[in-house]
Design a protein around this motif. Sequence first.
Motif, short mmCIF file in Angstrom:
data_model
loop_
_atom_site.label_atom_id
_atom_site.label_comp_id
_atom_site.label_asym_id
_atom_site.label_seq_id
_atom_site.Cartn_x
_atom_site.Cartn_y
_atom_site.Cartn_z
N VAL A 202 -95.98 26.92 -15.89
CA VAL A 202 -95.88 27.46 -17.24
C VAL A 202 -95.51 28.94 -17.16
O VAL A 202 -96.22 29.73 -16.54
N ARG A 203 -94.40 29.30 -17.80
CA ARG A 203 -93.93 30.68 -17.77
C ARG A 203 -93.64 31.15 -19.20
O ARG A 203 -93.02 30.43 -19.98
N LEU A 204 -94.07 32.37 -19.48
CA LEU A 204 -93.77 33.02 -20.75
C LEU A 204 -92.90 34.24 -20.49
O LEU A 204 -93.21 35.05 -19.61
N VAL A 205 -91.81 34.38 -21.24
CA VAL A 205 -90.97 35.58 -21.20
C VAL A 205 -91.18 36.30 -22.51
O VAL A 205 -90.79 35.82 -23.58
N LEU A 206 -91.82 37.47 -22.44
CA LEU A 206 -92.22 38.21 -23.63
C LEU A 206 -91.61 39.61 -23.59
O LEU A 206 -90.94 39.99 -22.63
N GLN A 207 -91.85 40.37 -24.62
CA GLN A 207 -91.23 41.69 -24.72
C GLN A 207 -91.93 42.71 -23.83
O GLN A 207 -93.15 42.88 -23.90
N GLY A 208 -91.14 43.40 -23.03
CA GLY A 208 -91.65 44.55 -22.27
C GLY A 208 -91.21 45.86 -22.86
O GLY A 208 -91.84 46.89 -22.66
N HIS B 253 -105.60 33.67 -16.41
CA HIS B 253 -106.77 33.02 -15.80
C HIS B 253 -106.55 31.51 -15.67
O HIS B 253 -107.08 30.87 -14.74
N ALA B 254 -105.76 30.92 -16.58
CA ALA B 254 -105.51 29.48 -16.53
C ALA B 254 -104.33 29.14 -15.63
O ALA B 254 -104.06 27.96 -15.41
N GLY B 255 -103.61 30.15 -15.14
CA GLY B 255 -102.48 29.88 -14.27
C GLY B 255 -101.11 30.05 -14.91
O GLY B 255 -100.09 29.75 -14.29
N VAL B 256 -101.07 30.51 -16.17
CA VAL B 256 -99.80 30.78 -16.83
C VAL B 256 -99.17 32.02 -16.23
O VAL B 256 -99.85 33.03 -15.99
N ARG B 257 -97.88 31.98 -15.96
CA ARG B 257 -97.16 33.14 -15.45
C ARG B 257 -96.48 33.86 -16.62
O ARG B 257 -95.83 33.22 -17.45
N ILE B 258 -96.63 35.19 -16.63
CA ILE B 258 -96.11 35.99 -17.74
C ILE B 258 -95.09 36.99 -17.19
O ILE B 258 -95.36 37.71 -16.23
N TYR B 259 -93.92 37.02 -17.84
CA TYR B 259 -92.85 37.95 -17.48
C TYR B 259 -92.52 38.81 -18.70
O TYR B 259 -92.31 38.28 -19.80
N GLU B 260 -92.47 40.11 -18.49
CA GLU B 260 -92.06 41.01 -19.57
C GLU B 260 -90.61 41.42 -19.37
O GLU B 260 -90.24 41.96 -18.33
N TYR B 261 -89.79 41.14 -20.38
CA TYR B 261 -88.37 41.47 -20.33
C TYR B 261 -88.21 42.96 -20.61
O TYR B 261 -88.63 43.44 -21.67
N CYS B 262 -87.61 43.69 -19.68
CA CYS B 262 -87.64 45.15 -19.73
C CYS B 262 -86.28 45.81 -19.94
O CYS B 262 -86.21 47.04 -20.03
N ASP B 263 -85.19 45.04 -20.01
CA ASP B 263 -83.88 45.67 -20.18
C ASP B 263 -83.75 46.33 -21.54
O ASP B 263 -83.23 47.44 -21.67
N ARG B 264 -84.21 45.64 -22.58
CA ARG B 264 -84.11 46.11 -23.96
C ARG B 264 -84.96 45.17 -24.81
O ARG B 264 -85.59 44.26 -24.26
N PRO B 265 -85.03 45.34 -26.12
CA PRO B 265 -85.87 44.44 -26.93
C PRO B 265 -85.42 42.98 -26.83
O PRO B 265 -84.23 42.68 -26.93
N VAL C 190 -96.21 40.03 -14.83
CA VAL C 190 -97.53 40.61 -15.05
C VAL C 190 -98.53 39.91 -14.13
O VAL C 190 -98.63 38.68 -14.13
N GLU C 191 -99.25 40.68 -13.34
CA GLU C 191 -100.25 40.15 -12.43
C GLU C 191 -101.65 40.47 -12.95
O GLU C 191 -101.84 41.44 -13.70
N ALA C 192 -102.62 39.67 -12.53
CA ALA C 192 -103.99 39.91 -12.95
C ALA C 192 -104.46 41.29 -12.52
O ALA C 192 -105.23 41.95 -13.24
#
Length: 425
Positions: free
Chosen positions: A258-264, A284-296, A355-357
């Motif tokens: 499970v991966r989320l790409v959200l705003q950085g 904590h449940a194992g979801v991976r989160i990525y913050e997109y950082c190029d622009r909004p 994003v890491e814990a």
Amino acid sequence: MSSRNNNNHWTGGNRIELLENGEQFFPRVFDAIRKARREVIAETFILFEDKVGLQLHAAMREAAQRGVKIDLMIDGFGSPDLSREFIEGLTSAGVKVRVFDPGQRFMGQRLNVFRRMHRKIVVVDGERAFVGGINYSADHLLDFGPKAKQDYAVELAGPIVGEIHQFVLRAIALGGKGASWFRRRLKLAPPVNQVRAGEADAMFVTRDNRRHTNDIERQYRAAIRAARKRIVIANAYFFPGYLLIKELRRAARRGVDVRLVLQGEPDMPIVKTAASMLYHHLLHAGVRIYEYCDRPLHGKVALMDDRWSTVGSSNLDPLSLSLNLEANVIVRDAAFNQVLWERMDRLMQHSCKQVEAADLASEWSGWRLVRSFFVFHILRWYPALLGRLPRHAPRLTPAEATDLASRRGSGRSDPAGGATRTEAA
């Protein structure tokens, strides 16, 4: 509880193409309008009087002047500052410009800021359709600069276009002054395209404040429950309800990637703040989160396993899930899913920070417990609470009958440069 949505069924035989950013979307839409033979119906949340808005203006005028019927619906909150010259340039050529819920103003500010028409749809001749998250503003082009938005839409051909066509016709009629005009219009414009154009199955799913209050969210939750391999959700405004968060956590715990790409680099700082309040629960449940950082990031797309995908206007936040009028296309097709996966994988590999814990470890644990308690209850109860807000009947008003065409304040449009207002979606 929502009643059954008649559009919630799979329709086969469609061709669906992913369009990324304004560079791919705008030329395709403007070309389709210029080549229209009979009819163009368009809905958008934001239309700015900048270089993109002026191109749309020119394409619609040109088509209308050669006899194409054109109906343009804009939202009264998202597009409040178009000049009289801009509106009259369209209406004088025969374009019908309608404002969804123009609203009342007090000291220059609109009072009814909720329940917006947030859809982005174009249907041309009942044969081609465009659905997605891209507005008509220059900030969807890369040359806008660091604040240019990353976003997606789809172009569709095939039987699904007939369903989208009927939907936009109903939207016009139900916001107008009676159903008799609508019945006459349907006789003139029956479903046009029933010919297979490809191999993809598609479903057109909408959200409103009466019969279909949670249809898009239910489709997300059902797909998450069914996922066995991977889930990727890229969403600009992420603060979903408790049930969707619970399904994501359950999927990760049963071994789904499970991966989320959200705003950085969000266009509004509160967006990142709200989403980050969920990070502990998800990581904590194992979801991976990525913050997109190029622009909004402005996209609203997702894929599950190897066949299910969605592109549309709906964010995963209180406005989109509980208040706004939204539209998504859901696709069941391995080839489209692979294209979307490659685009998302490229973002995660080259334009995101994972994003890491450990990145969150500096927060005081006591504060995390207090915050988690309140976040949990907000997520659990906000859909029901927001649903109690007044459900005023949406109104479609001719643009010339509103104060829209005489108002240019607030710094919301800039014909020389680009849009300066962000979309609070």
